[in-house]
Write an enzyme that holds these catalytic residues in place. Structure first.
Site, PDB file in Angstrom:
ATOM      1  N   GLU A  44       1.057  -1.113   0.003  1.00 34.98           N
ATOM      2  CA  GLU A  44      -0.039   0.259  -0.595  1.00 34.98           C
ATOM      3  C   GLU A  44       0.668   1.297   0.083  1.00 34.98           C
ATOM      4  O   GLU A  44       1.880   1.208   0.506  1.00 34.98           O
ATOM      5  CB  GLU A  44      -0.908   0.258   1.446  1.00 34.98           C
ATOM      6  CG  GLU A  44      -2.321   0.587   0.992  1.00 34.98           C
ATOM      7  CD  GLU A  44      -3.618  -0.301   0.317  1.00 34.98           C
ATOM      8  OE1 GLU A  44      -3.322  -0.285  -0.716  1.00 34.98           O
ATOM      9  OE2 GLU A  44      -3.798  -1.463   0.686  1.00 34.98           O
ATOM     10  N   THR A  46       2.781   2.420  -2.266  1.00 38.20           N
ATOM     11  CA  THR A  46       3.984   1.412  -3.508  1.00 38.20           C
ATOM     12  C   THR A  46       4.012   2.054  -4.492  1.00 38.20           C
ATOM     13  O   THR A  46       4.806   1.765  -4.933  1.00 38.20           O
ATOM     14  CB  THR A  46       4.668   0.229  -2.971  1.00 38.20           C
ATOM     15  OG1 THR A  46       3.920  -0.574  -2.905  1.00 38.20           O
ATOM     16  CG2 THR A  46       4.847   0.296  -0.830  1.00 38.20           C
ATOM     17  N   GLY A 130     -13.162   2.440  -0.412  1.00 42.65           N
ATOM     18  CA  GLY A 130     -11.456   2.069  -0.424  1.00 42.65           C
ATOM     19  C   GLY A 130     -11.472   0.851  -1.711  1.00 42.65           C
ATOM     20  O   GLY A 130     -10.913   0.289  -0.899  1.00 42.65           O
ATOM     21  N   SER A 132     -11.965   1.403  -5.132  1.00 35.42           N
ATOM     22  CA  SER A 132     -11.826   1.610  -6.287  1.00 35.42           C
ATOM     23  C   SER A 132     -12.946   1.973  -6.893  1.00 35.42           C
ATOM     24  O   SER A 132     -12.811   2.108  -8.044  1.00 35.42           O
ATOM     25  CB  SER A 132     -10.829   1.475  -7.042  1.00 35.42           C
ATOM     26  OG  SER A 132      -9.753   2.132  -6.819  1.00 35.42           O
ATOM     27  N   SER A 134     -13.983   5.182  -8.092  1.00 37.76           N
ATOM     28  CA  SER A 134     -13.903   6.191  -9.046  1.00 37.76           C
ATOM     29  C   SER A 134     -13.039   5.753 -10.701  1.00 37.76           C
ATOM     30  O   SER A 134     -13.256   5.372 -11.722  1.00 37.76           O
ATOM     31  CB  SER A 134     -12.620   6.965  -8.482  1.00 37.76           C
ATOM     32  OG  SER A 134     -12.039   6.736  -7.662  1.00 37.76           O
ATOM     33  N   ASP A 177      -4.979   0.389  -9.109  1.00 37.04           N
ATOM     34  CA  ASP A 177      -6.731   0.322  -8.748  1.00 37.04           C
ATOM     35  C   ASP A 177      -6.847  -0.152 -10.808  1.00 37.04           C
ATOM     36  O   ASP A 177      -7.513  -1.126 -11.112  1.00 37.04           O
ATOM     37  CB  ASP A 177      -7.640   1.428  -8.766  1.00 37.04           C
ATOM     38  CG  ASP A 177      -6.675   1.654  -7.137  1.00 37.04           C
ATOM     39  OD1 ASP A 177      -6.033   0.596  -6.636  1.00 37.04           O
ATOM     40  OD2 ASP A 177      -6.829   2.782  -6.765  1.00 37.04           O
ATOM     41  N   TYR A 226      -3.376  12.652   0.841  1.00 30.62           N
ATOM     42  CA  TYR A 226      -2.720  11.255   0.037  1.00 30.62           C
ATOM     43  C   TYR A 226      -2.004  12.631  -0.723  1.00 30.62           C
ATOM     44  O   TYR A 226      -0.779  12.010  -0.505  1.00 30.62           O
ATOM     45  CB  TYR A 226      -4.274  11.282  -1.397  1.00 30.62           C
ATOM     46  CG  TYR A 226      -3.666  10.151  -2.329  1.00 30.62           C
ATOM     47  CD1 TYR A 226      -3.953   8.839  -1.304  1.00 30.62           C
ATOM     48  CD2 TYR A 226      -2.825  10.686  -2.901  1.00 30.62           C
ATOM     49  CE1 TYR A 226      -3.359   8.153  -2.866  1.00 30.62           C
ATOM     50  CE2 TYR A 226      -2.228   9.202  -3.960  1.00 30.62           C
ATOM     51  CZ  TYR A 226      -2.458   8.258  -3.833  1.00 30.62           C
ATOM     52  OH  TYR A 226      -1.943   7.421  -4.470  1.00 30.62           O
TER      53      TYR A 226
END
Ligand code: GLA
Length: 388
Positions: A44, A46, A130, A132, A134, A177, A226
Site C-alpha cells: 500500500e 507503493t 476504498g 476504487s 472511481s 487500481d 494523499y
C-alpha cells in the site's frame, strides 16, 4: 449469478436492473460492460513509487449499458446518484461528472471524436469505501467508448488513460487500481511491478478468503493528505539522493540506506521506511502464498498496517480500531487498512467467515463510533466483463 457473492449485499443496482432500465428508455443497448472494484492484499502506498502491490479485481462492480446517441448531447446517467451528466455545468470537485467530463474532452482532443453516447450505469460497489469505485467508473467508461467508437485500446492504454482522467480531478494517485481492474481474472490475484507495469498471476491457496469491514468513514482522496504523503516521500527520496546516486524512485532504496542517511524517527525517515519495508513485505507475502503459510501471511498484513499507521500516517482512528479488534480474533490471521486510507475498509485474511467474531468486532465498533460497519467477503473476479 456467481459474480455476486457478497456476504451481506448492499441495496444497490445489479446488472439486470441497469439493463432493464436502459431497455425501457432507450431500447436494447449496443454494449453492456461491468467494471469491477479492486481489493489490495498487501503493498500500500507503493504504486506511485514504482514499487510492488498485490491486488485483485473483486466480485462487485459498476454495470454500464450504452449505445451511440442520435442527439447532439451525451446522455449519461448515474443510477446510484440519480443524476444526469450536464455538459454545460462545470462539475464540482469529487463529483462523478468530473470523470465523464475528462473522458469526453479527451475523446475530443486525442481522437477528434465529439461523442454523444447514451450511457446508463449503476452497481453494487460501495462508494468511498476504498474499493476504487472511481477507477471502476473510469475504466468502465473507457471500455464503453473503446467499443462504441472502435478505438482499439490495449489494456495498458486503458490503464494509463483512466489514471490520467483521475489525475485530472486533483489526486496524484498511482496506477494499481486501474491496472487491477483492466487485468483482473477470476481466481487470480496479481503481483504487479509498478515500474514495468507488468504482473505475475498469483494463485492463492483455495482456502484463503478476504473479508472487508467498512469504517463508514468516506474518504475522498482529493480532500485528504494523499498528495501530501506522496510529496513528503518524494522529498525523502531527494534527501537520500544527496548521498546516493541512481535512486530514481524510493523503490530503488534499501532499508540500510534509509536508516543510514535519514534521521531515525524524522518525517522523511518514516515515510521512506514504510515504502522500502512494504516492498519487502509484498515479496514475503508471495512466498507465504506459495507455501500456504497463512499465519505468516497474516503477520505481514498486520505489519503493513502498523507501518501505514505509524510511519506513513495514512490510517485513522476507525481503521486502527477495526484492525486491533480483528487482530484479537482467532478466525482472522491478519488485517490492515486498504487503499488510500483515512477511511474506507480494512482487509482481513480468513479461511471461513466466523459470524461470531464478526459480530464481536461490529458491536465493539458500534459502541465506540455509533455505527455498525458493513462487511463482505471479496473474491478475485474478472475486472472488465462484456455481456451479450
Ligand atoms: C489509492 C490510489 C492507488 C494507491 C492506493 C494506496 O487507492 O488510487 O493508486 O496509491 O491509494 O496504495
Amino acid at each position: 449469478t456467481s459474480f455476486l457473492r457478497f456476504v451481506k449485499n448492499c441495496n444497490m443496482h445489479k446488472f439486470d436492473t441497469v439493463y432493464q432500465l436502459f431497455e425501457a428508455s432507450y431500447g436494447k443497448p449496443a454494449i453492456s460492460v461491468a467494471a469491477a472494484g479492486r481489493a489490495n492484499i498487501i503493498g500500500e502506498h507503493t504504486d506511485y513509487h514504482e514499487g510492488f502491490v498485490l491486488p485483485f479485481a473483486i466480485d462487485a462492480a459498476i454495470y454500464f449499458c450504452a449505445k451511440q446517441g442520435n442527439s447532439n448531447a451525451a446522455e449519461i446517467i448515474s443510477l446510484d446518484f440519480d443524476e444526469k451528466y450536464d455538459a454545460n455545468v462545470v462539475p464540482i470537485k469529487g463529483s462523478w461528472q468530473l470523470y465523464v467530463h475528462g473522458l469526453l474532452s479527451d475523446l475530443k482532443t486525442r481522437f477528434q471524436i465529439i461523442a454523444t453516447p447514451v450511457i446508463l450505469f449503476g452497481g453494487n460497489l460501495p462508494m468511498g469505501a476504498g474499493v476504487s469505485s472511481s477507477s471502476a467508473l473510469c475504466c468502465g467508461l473507457i471500455e464503453v467508448v473503446n467499443i462504441l467508437y472502435d478505438l482499439g485500446l490495449t489494456a495498458i492504454e486503458k490503464v494509463k488513460w483512466a489514471s490520467e482522467i483521475e489525475h485530472g480531478t486533483g489526486v496524484r494517485g498511482g496506477k494499481m487500481d486501474q491496472y487491477a481492474i483492466c487485468h483482473g481474472q477470476a481466481g487470480k490475484a496479481m503481483l504487479l511491478d509498478c515500474r514495468s507495469l507488468s504482473h505475475k498471476d498469483i494463485s492463492l491457496p483455495e482456502t484463503w478468503q478476504f473479508l472487508l469491514l467498512n469504517t463508514g468513514v468516506k474518504h475522498n482522496l482529493a480532500f485528504t493528505a494523499y498528495n501530501q504523503r506522496r510529496q513528503e516521500a518524494e522529498d525523502a527520496l531527494a534527501e537520500l539522493n544527496k548521498h546516493e546516486t541512481g535512486l530514481v524512485t524510493l523503490r530503488d532504496a534499501t532499508v540500510d540506506q534509509v536508516n543510514h542517511w535519514l534521521e531515525k524517527g524524522s518525517l522523511y525517515h518514516r515515510r521512506a521506511l514504510h515504502v522500502v519495508t512494504e516492498n519487502k513485505r509484498v515479496a514475503a507475502f508471495e512466498l507465504c502464498a506459495q507455501m500456504g503459510d497463512i499465519r505468516n501471511a497474516g503477520r505481514l498484513m498486520n505489519q503493513s498496517h502498523e507501518s501505514l499507521q505509524n510511519q506513513y500516517e495514512v490510517s485513522c482512528e476507525e481503521l486502527d480500531f477495526l484492525q486491533q479488534q480483528a487482530a484479537k480474533c482467532n478466525s482472522i490471521y491478519g488485517s490492515r487498512m486498504m487503499g488510500g486510507g483515512f477511511g474506507g475498509c480494512t482487509i482481513s485474511l480468513i479461511q471461513e467467515v466466523d459470524e461470531r467474531d464478526i459480530s464481536i468486532i461490529r458491536q465493539a465498533y458500534l459502541k465506540k463510533f455509533g455505527l455498525l460497519p458493513d462487511y463482505f467477503t471479496v473474491h478475485p473476479a474478472p475486472g472488465l466483463v462484456h455481456y451479450g
